[in-house]
Design an enzyme around this catalytic site. Structure first.
Site, PDB file in Angstrom:
ATOM      1  N   GLU A 293      36.600  42.173  41.178  1.00  0.00           N
ATOM      2  CA  GLU A 293      35.332  41.843  40.262  1.00  0.00           C
ATOM      3  C   GLU A 293      34.756  40.638  40.985  1.00  0.00           C
ATOM      4  O   GLU A 293      33.525  40.424  40.900  1.00  0.00           O
ATOM      5  CB  GLU A 293      35.608  41.543  38.762  1.00  0.00           C
ATOM      6  CG  GLU A 293      34.509  41.336  38.201  1.00  0.00           C
ATOM      7  CD  GLU A 293      34.034  40.059  38.016  1.00  0.00           C
ATOM      8  OE1 GLU A 293      32.972  39.782  37.386  1.00  0.00           O
ATOM      9  OE2 GLU A 293      34.951  39.294  38.215  1.00  0.00           O
TER      10      GLU A 293
ATOM     11  N   ASP B 270      41.773  41.087  39.449  1.00  0.00           N
ATOM     12  CA  ASP B 270      41.934  40.012  40.411  1.00  0.00           C
ATOM     13  C   ASP B 270      41.608  38.934  39.757  1.00  0.00           C
ATOM     14  O   ASP B 270      40.934  38.507  38.814  1.00  0.00           O
ATOM     15  CB  ASP B 270      40.988  40.412  41.409  1.00  0.00           C
ATOM     16  CG  ASP B 270      39.634  40.943  40.749  1.00  0.00           C
ATOM     17  OD1 ASP B 270      39.260  41.628  40.143  1.00  0.00           O
ATOM     18  OD2 ASP B 270      38.470  40.061  41.450  1.00  0.00           O
TER      19      ASP B 270
END
Length: 590
Positions: free
Chosen positions: A252, A184
């Site tokens: 994350e 991400d």
């Protein structure tokens, strides 16, 4: 994290009241320093025990022994491949295209997204939260880009979107190694798109920097790891004895559920303390400080807490206001909190002490007074105070030894002629290794109680009544994502020496062979949190670091995120030989 899995070096401070805690902590430092001074007269062995918290120093004559440099050339297959990785134009173009292709899939993650573990099926997830769809496109991109990896490694999707690649080793008695990254990226604000040198999800290359959202945080690491494995498979000569695991979470930058689910999966398969090393994103490249080139893998992370403090009061017409509206009362609380900063503290528990020792022992330019104070900081209370003052004076180093507090969000009121009935604020704290979540709670609760008593208000703390709500209203204090400081990885054994020695070879022999400089490997503290916060139970040896080149203009999380592209090949070169080196390592020495 289970208490049984805490490392011996990782201690938590008990939850006394704030004022008593400060007195006890000051007394503890003085007592510790006195014991250290006394021990130097009584027994060197006793001194070494205190100084290393039970571990024996590698070099009793130095506080920062240099890790021995490792030359892997005779132990790896196709060593000439290293030259191709670092210097071959064809390979560089291929890798540039790979990384740009990864950037062009916008795997943005938002704090308000429905997490994948909220649904039982992927179809249901994508229906309820279509913003996850780019991750499926990214998976297909990786499959197409790395055919050998997807042919020869076991690929598992954890919780729909997490990726775990397993290259099964031949020897089950060797502990696996985990290399981690995340898929991400931080979202790009639409209002800033025209400020980018190249479109953030198209990317571009200007001959030095590669631009694009996620190029530094951290698709460069993810792509570099997969490229390394693809290259090893392509050469067909490396057949690992030790299992190699790639773990790629999907959020994350927000909730971190991806790594949490991956951790559950790996714990169920391998068990606690089953992984030899875990290496994740973190400090990149090296830093030159006081004339010394430092490689700084983070061996610890600060803790985390979001404190959401709400105030509920009676409403009414603003033409007849009380002396202090709820916004005014909250403003007083904000002032009280900000005027009472956490105290800086430096002990042997903090990895920063290790970096300071390295500066004191090896820097050619460090101020002599600072050098002396650092070397005496753990045996002299006044010297410790001087070092703390030295670090506390600079914003770049202040929060390496201090719990931070930042009032990041304030909300309240809906109309100019209506008294606000609800006001809230969010205080973000990154917790120093000597303190705990409870320390932060105690401090904020102390100030909330004082304001509540001043204005005859109640207090609810995380669902529990502390002061009964009154007709004037009440505070509601909620804890969001509390996380204790991470266990600190040891630096006095084979794991640290192997990792650090291999990094010295990268920079001294491969990247800068003409400089004839010694790169010093020292521990560091990460002030932010990585996906390793979910992996504590799996290994004692957790390092947050990635090879590369210094990049003061990285633009991480902001406009024009960029990467010194030449440094990207350091990731691939390092792991090309490091995976072969650690494959032959003797687990009994770790």
């Amino acid at each position: 994290m289970n208490e049984k899995s805490q490392l011996p070096i990782h201690r938590r401070v008990a939850s006394e009241t704030s004022e008593w805690k400060r007195l006890l902590r000051t007394w503890g430092i003085v007592t510790f320093c006195s014991l250290c001074i006394l021990s130097t007269y009584l027994s060197p062995t006793f001194f070494n025990y205190w100084f290393t918290l039970g571990g024996q120093p590698d070099n009793p004559d130095g506080l920062c022994p240099l890790v021995p440099k490792i030359n892997p050339i005779e132990d790896i297959n196709n060593p000439k491949t290293l030259k191709n990785i670092l210097h071959e134009d064809k390979f560089h173009k291929q890798e540039r295209d790979r990384l740009l292709g990864a950037i062009q899939v916008p795997t943005e993650v938002y704090d308000d997204m429905l997490t994948p573990n909220s649904t039982t099926t992927l179809k249901e997830l994508l229906k309820l939260e279509p913003r996850w769809k780019p991750f499926l496109k990214f998976h297909k991109y990786l499959e197409k880009t790395y055919p050998l990896v997807h042919k020869h490694l076991q690929v598992e999707k954890i919780n729909h979107l997490g990726l775990v690649y397993t290259w099964k080793g031949k020897h089950d008695d060797k502990k696996p190694i985990i290399l981690a990254a995340h898929q991400d990226v931080v979202p790009v604000q639409k209002a800033t798109v025209d400020q980018w040198t190249y479109p953030p999800f198209k990317g571009g290359y200007d001959g030095k920097y590669l631009y694009g959202r996620g190029v530094s945080d951290c698709k460069n690491l993810l792509i570099g790891l997969l490229s390394t494995i693809e290259l090893l498979l392509q050469n067909k000569e490396f057949h690992p004895k030790r299992t190699i695991i790639l773990a790629f979470g999907y959020d994350e930058e927000s909730a971190g559920t991806g790594a949490a689910e991956i951790a559950k999966h790996l714990l169920a398969r391998y068990g606690p303390d089953s992984i030899l090393q875990i290496i994740d994103e973190g400090n990149e490249s090296f830093e030159e400080v006081e004339g010394l080139k430092l490689i700084l893998p983070a061996t610890g992370e600060k803790g985390y807490l979001d404190s959401v403090i709400e105030l509920y009061t009676p409403g009414g017409h603003s033409s007849v206001p009380p002396k202090h509206t709820s916004i005014g009362i909250m403003a007083q609380l904000i002032t009280e909190i900000e005027n009472d900063a956490f105290l800086p503290l430096l002990t042997q528990v903090n990895p920063i002490m290790g970096e300071l020792f390295c500066l004191a022992e090896h820097s050619p330019t460090l101020n002599p007074d600072i050098r002396r104070n650092i070397l005496k900081a753990q045996v002299d209370a006044n010297a410790n105070k001087k070092v703390v003052e030295y670090l506390d004076a600079n914003l770049d180093t202040k929060y390496l030894i201090t719990t931070s507090q930042a009032i990041d969000v304030v909300e309240g009121g809906v109309k100019s002629n209506a008294l606000p009935e609800h006001v809230s604020m969010l205080v973000n704290s990154r917790i120093s290794v000597e303190e705990s979540v409870q320390d932060v709670i105690d401090k904020y609760q102390f100030h909330i109680k004082a304001i509540a008593q001043k204005f005859n208000l109640g207090l609810i703390l995380n669902g529990e009544q502390v002061i009964k709500p009154t007709n004037q209203g009440y505070f509601n204090y909620s804890l969001v994502e509390p996380l204790e400081p991470a266990p600190v990885s040891p630096i006095n054994g084979e794991s640290w020496n192997l990792f650090g020695g291999a990094l010295r070879y990268l920079y001294e022999d491969l990247v800068f062979p003409k400089l004839n400089d010694t790169f010093v490997v020292a521990p560091f503290l990460s002030t932010g949190n990585t996906d390793t916060k979910s992996y504590w139970d799996l290994s004692r040896n957790i390092y947050r670091y990635q090879p590369g080149l210094p990049n003061s203009k990285s633009g991480i999380h902001s406009v024009d995120e960029r990467l010194v592209f030449e440094g990207h090949f350091h990731i691939i070169a390092f792991y090309y030989y490091y995976l072969q080196v650690i494959d032959k390592a003797d687990d009994a020495k770790f």
